[in-house]
Design a protein around this motif. Sequence first.
Motif, PDB file in Angstrom:
ATOM      1  N   GLU A   1      13.162 -17.755   1.666  1.00  0.00           N
ATOM      2  CA  GLU A   1      14.032 -18.415   2.644  1.00  0.00           C
ATOM      3  C   GLU A   1      15.466 -17.892   2.524  1.00  0.00           C
ATOM      4  O   GLU A   1      16.107 -17.559   3.539  1.00  0.00           O
ATOM      5  CB  GLU A   1      14.004 -19.927   2.418  1.00  0.00           C
TER       6      GLU A   1
ATOM      7  N   ASP B   1      12.047 -20.010  12.418  1.00  0.00           N
ATOM      8  CA  ASP B   1      10.729 -20.598  12.653  1.00  0.00           C
ATOM      9  C   ASP B   1       9.690 -20.117  11.656  1.00  0.00           C
ATOM     10  O   ASP B   1       8.489 -20.179  11.928  1.00  0.00           O
ATOM     11  CB  ASP B   1      10.248 -20.273  14.071  1.00  0.00           C
TER      12      ASP B   1
ATOM     13  N   SER C   1       8.251 -20.005   7.490  1.00  0.00           N
ATOM     14  CA  SER C   1       8.257 -20.705   6.208  1.00  0.00           C
ATOM     15  C   SER C   1       7.019 -20.310   5.417  1.00  0.00           C
ATOM     16  O   SER C   1       5.971 -20.001   6.007  1.00  0.00           O
ATOM     17  CB  SER C   1       8.272 -22.218   6.420  1.00  0.00           C
TER      18      SER C   1
ATOM     19  N   TRP D   1       4.352 -25.606   4.464  1.00  0.00           N
ATOM     20  CA  TRP D   1       4.308 -26.429   5.665  1.00  0.00           C
ATOM     21  C   TRP D   1       5.627 -27.156   5.880  1.00  0.00           C
ATOM     22  O   TRP D   1       6.218 -27.672   4.934  1.00  0.00           O
ATOM     23  CB  TRP D   1       3.172 -27.439   5.593  1.00  0.00           C
ATOM     24  N   ARG D   2       6.104 -27.162   7.127  1.00  0.00           N
ATOM     25  CA  ARG D   2       7.303 -27.902   7.506  1.00  0.00           C
ATOM     26  C   ARG D   2       6.973 -28.813   8.672  1.00  0.00           C
ATOM     27  O   ARG D   2       6.433 -28.364   9.692  1.00  0.00           O
ATOM     28  CB  ARG D   2       8.428 -26.944   7.933  1.00  0.00           C
ATOM     29  N   ASP D   3       7.302 -30.087   8.529  1.00  0.00           N
ATOM     30  CA  ASP D   3       6.970 -31.048   9.579  1.00  0.00           C
ATOM     31  C   ASP D   3       7.652 -30.728  10.908  1.00  0.00           C
ATOM     32  O   ASP D   3       7.130 -31.062  11.971  1.00  0.00           O
ATOM     33  CB  ASP D   3       7.343 -32.468   9.129  1.00  0.00           C
ATOM     34  N   ASP D   4       8.822 -30.063  10.859  1.00  0.00           N
ATOM     35  CA  ASP D   4       9.515 -29.765  12.109  1.00  0.00           C
ATOM     36  C   ASP D   4       8.804 -28.688  12.928  1.00  0.00           C
ATOM     37  O   ASP D   4       9.136 -28.473  14.099  1.00  0.00           O
ATOM     38  CB  ASP D   4      10.964 -29.333  11.836  1.00  0.00           C
ATOM     39  N   LEU D   5       7.806 -28.038  12.347  1.00  0.00           N
ATOM     40  CA  LEU D   5       7.034 -27.033  13.085  1.00  0.00           C
ATOM     41  C   LEU D   5       5.772 -27.624  13.714  1.00  0.00           C
ATOM     42  O   LEU D   5       5.064 -26.933  14.446  1.00  0.00           O
ATOM     43  CB  LEU D   5       6.640 -25.882  12.154  1.00  0.00           C
ATOM     44  N   GLU D   6       5.501 -28.889  13.433  1.00  0.00           N
ATOM     45  CA  GLU D   6       4.257 -29.534  13.858  1.00  0.00           C
ATOM     46  C   GLU D   6       3.983 -29.381  15.348  1.00  0.00           C
ATOM     47  O   GLU D   6       2.862 -29.029  15.765  1.00  0.00           O
ATOM     48  CB  GLU D   6       4.308 -31.026  13.501  1.00  0.00           C
TER      49      GLU D   6
ATOM     50  N   ARG E   1      -2.527 -26.785   5.684  1.00  0.00           N
ATOM     51  CA  ARG E   1      -1.119 -27.086   5.443  1.00  0.00           C
ATOM     52  C   ARG E   1      -0.821 -26.750   3.986  1.00  0.00           C
ATOM     53  O   ARG E   1      -1.091 -27.543   3.086  1.00  0.00           O
ATOM     54  CB  ARG E   1      -0.819 -28.557   5.731  1.00  0.00           C
TER      55      ARG E   1
END
Length: 369
Positions: free
Chosen positions: A210, A221, A223, A226-231, A248
């Motif tokens: 990162e 965009d 990572s 897992w990132r919840d903002d990409l869900e 995930r």
Amino acid sequence: MPSLVISPVRTFSTLMSIDRRKLLLAGAGLPFVASCASDITLLRDKPPEVLATDLKVCSAAYVVLRAGIPGSPVLVSGCADATAQADAVFQAASLTKPVVAYAALRLALAGQLDLDAPVSRYLPNGYKHFQSPLKRGPGDAHDQVPGSVLRRVSVAQLLNHSAGFPNWSGKPLAFEFDPGQRWGYSGEGFVLLQSVIESIGQMDLAAHVEQQVFQPLGMADSSLVWRDDLEARAVHGFSALGFRQRVRFPSALAAASMLTTAADYARFMSALLANEPLLSLTLSKPIDVDGPLGLQWGLGWGIERTEGGPCLWQWGNNPGFRAFAMASASSRDGFVVFTNSDAGMPLAASIAQRVLPGEHNAFRFSWVA
């Protein structure tokens, strides 16, 4: 299509413990690919949009690079009810490896990593090998690889898949052949490289990549975890049997865990192609993969020898996802494509024919399916 979500642990453990060719024949646990590697090139003349419909690939996105400059992402869908968009987030699968290699080569160019040094220089106390890539907690099954073993392997051998380790091992890690003897694709080797990078940077791989790759290149965009903002934009994969699949990853896995968009990955490729010292290093120390096909492996990428010069390439194959990236080291033309289907690889051959016309034996390689 059925909406069953396959257990990621079951799928990955199957990946590790059963021979790939037997799986393709038996259809047990891994997606069955309708076209074998040799069939992929037979479909290359069809446009990707037509192939997506023929193969029922519901979501695919690709970006073409010309002279190293990425174009706009293109969305392809062969399903009438598809809702994915051009900035959809896909599992990159093994396209994770070139990104991790890029991070390692940056350390080498900065004088922090000696590619010819034994791995034991950076892990003198040995290496904790987890026997399931998705079970990496303190109490999960693992073994300790001693420094005496790591002294036999160089960092470069991890990068060009000549370290002698298996692709995946659900038991104590051991050599399948002597290091440097030949090529042998190894996810385990890249996870060992992950520990080397973490030892140097004194932080976990996800944070290192990162800071050193994603942020400088504007890959917001992307990572390794897992990132919840990409869900909202993360697509499900689909097996040949129609099962929905998504893993995930709770922690970084250098061989397979990257989430990204086609646009972000094209930014990464553009940066690599523009960095002459790093590109030269990538092409160094090649080892033969398939002599008749003219395929070798450099430090982090496959190398396809063509009349127009070397092409870098890497395929991605996680259950329910297929991906492919290729670029000419001479012209800097190339592309990356992500699909959410086990049947998606022929789209890559189609795009390659339009971006880099000519024969591409990478698509005839037995692992690319």
